[in-house]
Design an enzyme around this catalytic site. Sequence first.
Site, PDB file in Angstrom:
ATOM      1  N   ASP A 419       2.096 -10.137   3.453  1.00 22.38           N
ATOM      2  CA  ASP A 419       1.893  -9.465   2.145  1.00 22.38           C
ATOM      3  C   ASP A 419       2.881  -8.381   2.046  1.00 22.38           C
ATOM      4  O   ASP A 419       3.781  -7.895   2.798  1.00 22.38           O
ATOM      5  CB  ASP A 419       0.736  -8.770   2.303  1.00 22.38           C
ATOM      6  CG  ASP A 419      -0.271  -8.475   1.129  1.00 22.38           C
ATOM      7  OD1 ASP A 419       0.401  -8.461   0.171  1.00 22.38           O
ATOM      8  OD2 ASP A 419      -1.339  -8.431   1.120  1.00 22.38           O
ATOM      9  N   GLU A 422       7.988  -7.335  -1.222  1.00 19.77           N
ATOM     10  CA  GLU A 422       8.957  -7.175  -2.218  1.00 19.77           C
ATOM     11  C   GLU A 422      10.078  -6.091  -1.730  1.00 19.77           C
ATOM     12  O   GLU A 422      11.169  -6.429  -2.211  1.00 19.77           O
ATOM     13  CB  GLU A 422       8.255  -6.177  -3.434  1.00 19.77           C
ATOM     14  CG  GLU A 422       7.135  -6.782  -4.184  1.00 19.77           C
ATOM     15  CD  GLU A 422       5.955  -6.966  -3.635  1.00 19.77           C
ATOM     16  OE1 GLU A 422       5.217  -7.895  -3.669  1.00 19.77           O
ATOM     17  OE2 GLU A 422       5.653  -6.139  -2.782  1.00 19.77           O
ATOM     18  N   ASP A 497      -1.318  -9.222  -7.228  1.00 29.08           N
ATOM     19  CA  ASP A 497      -2.568  -8.825  -7.142  1.00 29.08           C
ATOM     20  C   ASP A 497      -2.995  -8.468  -8.779  1.00 29.08           C
ATOM     21  O   ASP A 497      -2.959  -7.667  -9.175  1.00 29.08           O
ATOM     22  CB  ASP A 497      -2.522  -7.483  -6.575  1.00 29.08           C
ATOM     23  CG  ASP A 497      -2.059  -7.390  -5.177  1.00 29.08           C
ATOM     24  OD1 ASP A 497      -2.515  -8.526  -4.452  1.00 29.08           O
ATOM     25  OD2 ASP A 497      -1.923  -6.493  -4.485  1.00 29.08           O
TER      26      ASP A 497
END
Length: 808
Positions: A419, A422, A497
């Site tokens: 997760d 980025e 998300d």
Amino acid sequence: MFDVLKMSRAAIALLAVVGFVPAMAQGQAPGQSQHAAHNSGIHVTSDATGVWVTTPFDKLRLTVCGPNLIHVVASPGGKAADATPKQPWLLSPDTTCVPAKFTLTLPKEMPTEPANTRLWHPVVATLNTGAVQVHISLDSGSLKFSDAQGHHLLQEFQDAPRRYQPETVNGEALYRVMDQFYPDVREGLYGLGQHQNGVFNDRGTIIELGQANTDVAIPMLVSTNGYGIFWNTAAVSYFDNRFPSELRLRSNAAHAIDYYFIYGPEMDSILHTYRAMTGHAPLFPEWAYGFWQSKDRYNSQQELLNVAQEYRQQHVPLDAIVQDWFWWVRQGDPEFRPDAYPDVPGMLKTLHEEHIHAMLSVWGVFDPASQNFKEMQARGLTIPGSTDYDATNPAAGDFYWKHLVGKLFAQGWDAFWLDSSEPEIQYPHGGESNTSLEDRKLFIGNGALYTNVFPLMHTGNIYQHWRASGSDKRVFILTRSAFAGQQRNAATTWSGDVFSTFTAFQRQVPAGLNFALSGMPYWTTDIAGYGPPHTRDTRDPAYQELYTRWYEFGVFCPIFRTHGHRANNTNEIFSYGSMTPILIHYDKLRSRLLPYIYSLAWKVTNEDYTMMRPLVMDWRTDSATWNIGDQYMFGPDFLVSPITRQGRTSRWLYLPPAAAWYDFWTGKRYTGAQNMETTAPLNRIPLFVKAGSILPMGPEVEYARQSPNAPLELRIYRGADGAFTLYEDQGDGYAYEKGAHATIPLRWQEATHTLVIGAREGSYPGMAAQREFHVILVGENHGIGEQITATTDKTVTYNGTRVEVAIP
């Protein structure tokens, strides 16, 4: 300082006439075999690898990397160095760029009239590979690309096409760079990663290529004209086509303009070349193509086990379950909360005994109080000014595996969810911006040059260490971001998300299709959205509608996965009230399609195939497909048309040119090349199957490989010749890389109504010597939907040798 970048073309020509040519333009390429000089100050030379062009404002290198691949690099520095010193997204240079034959044709005579009187008829030198021609203007230094027959593909501006603005970034002398092109009036442009603007055809838009939650930067562009551009940098970049007749590609930081021009003309060929340059996608374990159950979050091992047990007790297909975040004592250390997870290896053993696999969420951002972060920071293995490990540092990658992921892997986990890749740069959350690394110093170099590279390096660390561990489990990684080359790391990207709304759902379809056209084969979503800030309740009828429609779409994504944050803390398909029977129906459909999907996965690995296919991939020259971003092919057979608007029970769709199309649910036959309205009650996603398709469907099972040698149903959709290759192996392990697999070629001959099952090629341990095929000729109310067809048109016993079956 005098800035040649801001000079007009006429001024540059004037300076050349009077003898002012900057010193940087004086050099010649070594080993030259041809040479042309023009009174504009432009020189063209060639050597064994390609062509060099020296202009008054830059030096350009055209390297021939194959008949269909040209590497273009331009710099004002006189060396035509690459945009970045290191390019880990590319494979080794001898793989990425294989020298190929070419010719360079120079003009026989140089004109004497001024260049500005020949603006649209420049004097050119032509590089020709046999598949692509590059016409080099000797008046302006601009490039024009065409195919072997001279058909126009793409052209740079004829007036100052390339721009360089010197800047000092993080103490390093660099440039802001821009290349400018004239796209065709009728041309569709796609790819560039995954974006949430709801746009499919990127004409008329501006797109920032910078990693952010829900926004994925991949600098790969494809065109209906038959070419692709791989903008070869990890810096924050921009695609700018706001003025439709002009296309500008810009980067915030670079040593040079650097891109690969790829000729197809078909998009499959372009993406094959891209993956040959950046890496091929490995095959996931077969179970990974089944159903993934997840939510935010299971709070204990008992809760997770209870959910798994319910699926098995209800005999509902389930292949994998996911433990999301906050299992830890401290984020970044491998210790589970002992009160909630007293026996993790025992939990995993129980799941495995039920043939359920498990994935664990692990992050690249650390709690500063964690022992691992303190030790990494002391060793200089973190990104300065952040709480992330430096994924570009091999020593940091070693530490991350040895002290975190490797320890968890040893417990028996089957997959990892990386997760916040980025990355977010501050614990617990923060810095999810597209420039979070731009002002940082990374181990690999200046963060401004490598802003977008973190997800590639992060997934690469896990993939490489997993493969080096000696485990024969195939790697599966789920991650929230991606960069070029990441497909080689056995990574699936999910769309982030996203909100739990129909508006968000509408945007996921074109987002996923453009991601596929960026060369990335594996993608998924949080079915019905992650939730916050608009958290939904599974008991709400309005949300149940959204979930059902999104779930139907999810069945026809490369990876089928549900996840999200729900107000009533449940997300299992049993928690959606009256929708549950519909959801179970689609779950069973996905499990029956595993022979088809697993065979497509082999094509992804073996042929660089794309499973989730925008219509423009297969009907590139049909302009009716260019702006369709809410329909797609799932493999060669299925035309999928999701219902993405609330309350809709019908929709208009386009049936592309084909001999015929069949409604999957009714067997009714339709002609191609037409727009039509179709009914779509809540329990039905519009699905059509192309004539000539051979669709293999497995038995009803609760998990992959429950009945690997059971009879397969072969549905034949008549009206055209067709072919399909059925792929089989052990379902896990890397023996397939050494040849332990089998393929069975299937062919339908329409003229004679004959099914040809070719000789099996290859073998693997446990392969059945004999198997049975139930052949179904699809028609109205026969061979339809998810259910097993009651009446077989022909039963074929197959022992691996070629057999022909005539079916009246």
